[in-house]
Design a protein around this motif. Sequence first.
Motif, PDB file in Angstrom:
ATOM      1  N   MET A 165       0.842  -1.202   0.000  1.00  0.00           N
ATOM      2  CA  MET A 165       0.000   0.000   0.000  1.00  0.00           C
ATOM      3  C   MET A 165       0.877   1.251   0.000  1.00  0.00           C
ATOM      4  O   MET A 165       1.816   1.359   0.787  1.00  0.00           O
ATOM      5  N   ASN A 166       0.620   2.161  -0.874  1.00  0.00           N
ATOM      6  CA  ASN A 166       1.380   3.400  -0.949  1.00  0.00           C
ATOM      7  C   ASN A 166       0.753   4.427  -0.005  1.00  0.00           C
ATOM      8  O   ASN A 166      -0.359   4.895  -0.233  1.00  0.00           O
ATOM      9  N   GLU A 167       1.479   4.789   1.056  1.00  0.00           N
ATOM     10  CA  GLU A 167       0.918   5.679   2.076  1.00  0.00           C
ATOM     11  C   GLU A 167       0.648   7.077   1.523  1.00  0.00           C
ATOM     12  O   GLU A 167      -0.338   7.721   1.893  1.00  0.00           O
ATOM     13  N   ALA A 168       1.551   7.575   0.659  1.00  0.00           N
ATOM     14  CA  ALA A 168       1.352   8.900   0.076  1.00  0.00           C
ATOM     15  C   ALA A 168       0.091   8.932  -0.781  1.00  0.00           C
ATOM     16  O   ALA A 168      -0.695   9.883  -0.730  1.00  0.00           O
ATOM     17  N   ARG A 169      -0.104   7.874  -1.570  1.00  0.00           N
ATOM     18  CA  ARG A 169      -1.288   7.809  -2.422  1.00  0.00           C
ATOM     19  C   ARG A 169      -2.543   7.664  -1.569  1.00  0.00           C
ATOM     20  O   ARG A 169      -3.577   8.294  -1.836  1.00  0.00           O
ATOM     21  N   LYS A 170      -2.465   6.860  -0.523  1.00  0.00           N
ATOM     22  CA  LYS A 170      -3.603   6.687   0.379  1.00  0.00           C
ATOM     23  C   LYS A 170      -3.977   8.018   1.027  1.00  0.00           C
ATOM     24  O   LYS A 170      -5.166   8.365   1.109  1.00  0.00           O
ATOM     25  N   HIS A 171      -2.972   8.771   1.472  1.00  0.00           N
ATOM     26  CA  HIS A 171      -3.215  10.059   2.119  1.00  0.00           C
ATOM     27  C   HIS A 171      -3.863  11.029   1.134  1.00  0.00           C
ATOM     28  O   HIS A 171      -4.803  11.756   1.490  1.00  0.00           O
ATOM     29  N   PHE A 172      -3.366  11.050  -0.114  1.00  0.00           N
ATOM     30  CA  PHE A 172      -3.950  11.928  -1.128  1.00  0.00           C
ATOM     31  C   PHE A 172      -5.415  11.566  -1.387  1.00  0.00           C
ATOM     32  O   PHE A 172      -6.279  12.453  -1.466  1.00  0.00           O
ATOM     33  N   LEU A 173      -5.699  10.289  -1.526  1.00  0.00           N
ATOM     34  CA  LEU A 173      -7.060   9.859  -1.817  1.00  0.00           C
ATOM     35  C   LEU A 173      -8.014  10.218  -0.679  1.00  0.00           C
ATOM     36  O   LEU A 173      -9.181  10.553  -0.916  1.00  0.00           O
ATOM     37  N   GLN A 174      -7.521  10.174   0.542  1.00  0.00           N
ATOM     38  CA  GLN A 174      -8.346  10.589   1.679  1.00  0.00           C
ATOM     39  C   GLN A 174      -8.686  12.077   1.580  1.00  0.00           C
ATOM     40  O   GLN A 174      -9.831  12.474   1.829  1.00  0.00           O
ATOM     41  N   LYS A 175      -7.683  12.888   1.221  1.00  0.00           N
ATOM     42  CA  LYS A 175      -7.923  14.325   1.072  1.00  0.00           C
ATOM     43  C   LYS A 175      -8.851  14.602  -0.113  1.00  0.00           C
ATOM     44  O   LYS A 175      -9.718  15.479  -0.038  1.00  0.00           O
ATOM     45  N   PHE A 176      -8.656  13.866  -1.204  1.00  0.00           N
ATOM     46  CA  PHE A 176      -9.497  14.046  -2.382  1.00  0.00           C
ATOM     47  C   PHE A 176     -10.955  13.705  -2.059  1.00  0.00           C
ATOM     48  O   PHE A 176     -11.873  14.455  -2.419  1.00  0.00           O
ATOM     49  N   GLU A 177     -11.160  12.616  -1.361  1.00  0.00           N
ATOM     50  CA  GLU A 177     -12.513  12.214  -0.979  1.00  0.00           C
ATOM     51  C   GLU A 177     -13.144  13.261  -0.063  1.00  0.00           C
ATOM     52  O   GLU A 177     -14.320  13.613  -0.228  1.00  0.00           O
ATOM     53  N   HIS A 178     -12.372  13.760   0.874  1.00  0.00           N
ATOM     54  CA  HIS A 178     -12.863  14.797   1.784  1.00  0.00           C
ATOM     55  C   HIS A 178     -13.225  16.064   1.006  1.00  0.00           C
ATOM     56  O   HIS A 178     -14.238  16.712   1.290  1.00  0.00           O
ATOM     57  N   ALA A 179     -12.398  16.403   0.014  1.00  0.00           N
ATOM     58  CA  ALA A 179     -12.656  17.594  -0.807  1.00  0.00           C
ATOM     59  C   ALA A 179     -13.946  17.429  -1.606  1.00  0.00           C
ATOM     60  O   ALA A 179     -14.741  18.370  -1.739  1.00  0.00           O
ATOM     61  N   LEU A 180     -14.177  16.245  -2.150  1.00  0.00           N
ATOM     62  CA  LEU A 180     -15.400  15.994  -2.910  1.00  0.00           C
ATOM     63  C   LEU A 180     -16.635  16.191  -2.037  1.00  0.00           C
ATOM     64  O   LEU A 180     -17.636  16.763  -2.470  1.00  0.00           O
ATOM     65  N   LYS A 181     -16.559  15.728  -0.802  1.00  0.00           N
ATOM     66  CA  LYS A 181     -17.703  15.854   0.104  1.00  0.00           C
ATOM     67  C   LYS A 181     -18.010  17.307   0.428  1.00  0.00           C
ATOM     68  O   LYS A 181     -19.151  17.642   0.768  1.00  0.00           O
ATOM     69  N   LYS A 182     -16.986  18.174   0.309  1.00  0.00           N
ATOM     70  CA  LYS A 182     -17.202  19.599   0.534  1.00  0.00           C
ATOM     71  C   LYS A 182     -17.816  20.290  -0.677  1.00  0.00           C
ATOM     72  O   LYS A 182     -18.564  21.260  -0.533  1.00  0.00           O
ATOM     73  N   ILE A 224     -19.312  18.695  -3.662  1.00  0.00           N
ATOM     74  CA  ILE A 224     -20.431  18.105  -4.419  1.00  0.00           C
ATOM     75  C   ILE A 224     -21.333  17.339  -3.456  1.00  0.00           C
ATOM     76  O   ILE A 224     -21.055  17.260  -2.255  1.00  0.00           O
ATOM     77  N   ASP A 225     -22.379  16.747  -3.978  1.00  0.00           N
ATOM     78  CA  ASP A 225     -23.296  15.951  -3.173  1.00  0.00           C
ATOM     79  C   ASP A 225     -22.528  14.784  -2.531  1.00  0.00           C
ATOM     80  O   ASP A 225     -22.014  13.909  -3.238  1.00  0.00           O
ATOM     81  N   PRO A 226     -22.440  14.740  -1.208  1.00  0.00           N
ATOM     82  CA  PRO A 226     -21.671  13.680  -0.530  1.00  0.00           C
ATOM     83  C   PRO A 226     -22.142  12.269  -0.863  1.00  0.00           C
ATOM     84  O   PRO A 226     -21.347  11.325  -0.804  1.00  0.00           O
ATOM     85  N   HIS A 227     -23.420  12.122  -1.219  1.00  0.00           N
ATOM     86  CA  HIS A 227     -23.950  10.797  -1.535  1.00  0.00           C
ATOM     87  C   HIS A 227     -23.353  10.231  -2.825  1.00  0.00           C
ATOM     88  O   HIS A 227     -23.381   9.014  -3.043  1.00  0.00           O
ATOM     89  N   LEU A 228     -22.805  11.091  -3.674  1.00  0.00           N
ATOM     90  CA  LEU A 228     -22.209  10.640  -4.935  1.00  0.00           C
ATOM     91  C   LEU A 228     -20.758  10.192  -4.772  1.00  0.00           C
ATOM     92  O   LEU A 228     -20.211   9.500  -5.638  1.00  0.00           O
ATOM     93  N   VAL A 229     -20.143  10.584  -3.659  1.00  0.00           N
ATOM     94  CA  VAL A 229     -18.695  10.394  -3.491  1.00  0.00           C
ATOM     95  C   VAL A 229     -18.269   8.925  -3.451  1.00  0.00           C
ATOM     96  O   VAL A 229     -17.291   8.548  -4.116  1.00  0.00           O
ATOM     97  N   PRO A 230     -18.940   8.045  -2.692  1.00  0.00           N
ATOM     98  CA  PRO A 230     -18.493   6.640  -2.668  1.00  0.00           C
ATOM     99  C   PRO A 230     -18.418   6.006  -4.050  1.00  0.00           C
ATOM    100  O   PRO A 230     -17.466   5.268  -4.346  1.00  0.00           O
ATOM    101  N   LEU A 287     -18.998  19.842 -13.948  1.00  0.00           N
ATOM    102  CA  LEU A 287     -18.954  20.811 -12.852  1.00  0.00           C
ATOM    103  C   LEU A 287     -18.323  22.137 -13.247  1.00  0.00           C
ATOM    104  O   LEU A 287     -18.590  23.164 -12.630  1.00  0.00           O
ATOM    105  N   GLY A 288     -17.435  22.107 -14.250  1.00  0.00           N
ATOM    106  CA  GLY A 288     -16.714  23.306 -14.662  1.00  0.00           C
ATOM    107  C   GLY A 288     -15.333  23.376 -14.028  1.00  0.00           C
ATOM    108  O   GLY A 288     -15.070  22.770 -12.987  1.00  0.00           O
TER     109      GLY A 288
END
Length: 224
Positions: free
Chosen positions: A1-18, A20-26, A55-56
């Motif tokens: 598991m790549n920790e840097a990639r995992k950390h980025f994906l966590q931030k990306f997912e968190h950003a999406l929830k801010k 766009i519609d959080p229900h679409l994120v998963p 989204l633009g």
Amino acid sequence: MNEARKHFLQKFEHALKKEIDPHLVPKIMEGSSDSDQKQNEDWLKETLDIFEISLGEEKVQNIMLHCGCHYSKEKTLLLQHEFSRTKDINKVMELLASQVKETCESQLHLPRPVIKQMKEMNMGPVGVREGNKITITKAPQSTNIEKYFKETDPQKKRSLYCHCPHIAGFINAQTKISKNFCYCGGGFYKHLWEEIIQRPVKIQMIKSVLAGDEVCQFEIELPL
């Protein structure tokens, strides 16, 4: 598991929830991978392409701004205190410059000629101020700085320059990912200055190695 990639994906997912519609994120995150770089690069490219259409560009930029790495918390607090004490942006930039110099000398152990060259090119988080705007040219990736200045091939220089391990396959490839991804790097400076002055700032990307430029460059607009 790549920790840097995992950390980025966590931030990306968190950003999406801010943004766009959080229900679409998963569903959006299903195609990502923290273990397979190629799969993750393909997923990022497709996701950003779809987002830019649906989204633009501005929304995509806002998403990526949430994903940036952050400056040292301890050093940021010192900068914040300096601004609170003096209300002087120039004084803050002087302190930031001293912090960067110490990092280059004591942590990165860069030769003085290299540090001088970086300073002459205004590379690093300090930037150049004109009024309420600061133009910041990123320094090359820290482990590649000396190699970067020795390299003469433009494509190899871009590869050595880029900080981001998540899009390494796109730097000199014919297949391109949106240059708006680089707002992730801009998020570093946005977060830094918002912490310092405790107010929102605007940021615009001027140059990006993803767009074929020699450097990545951003403009911070302070609410002064």
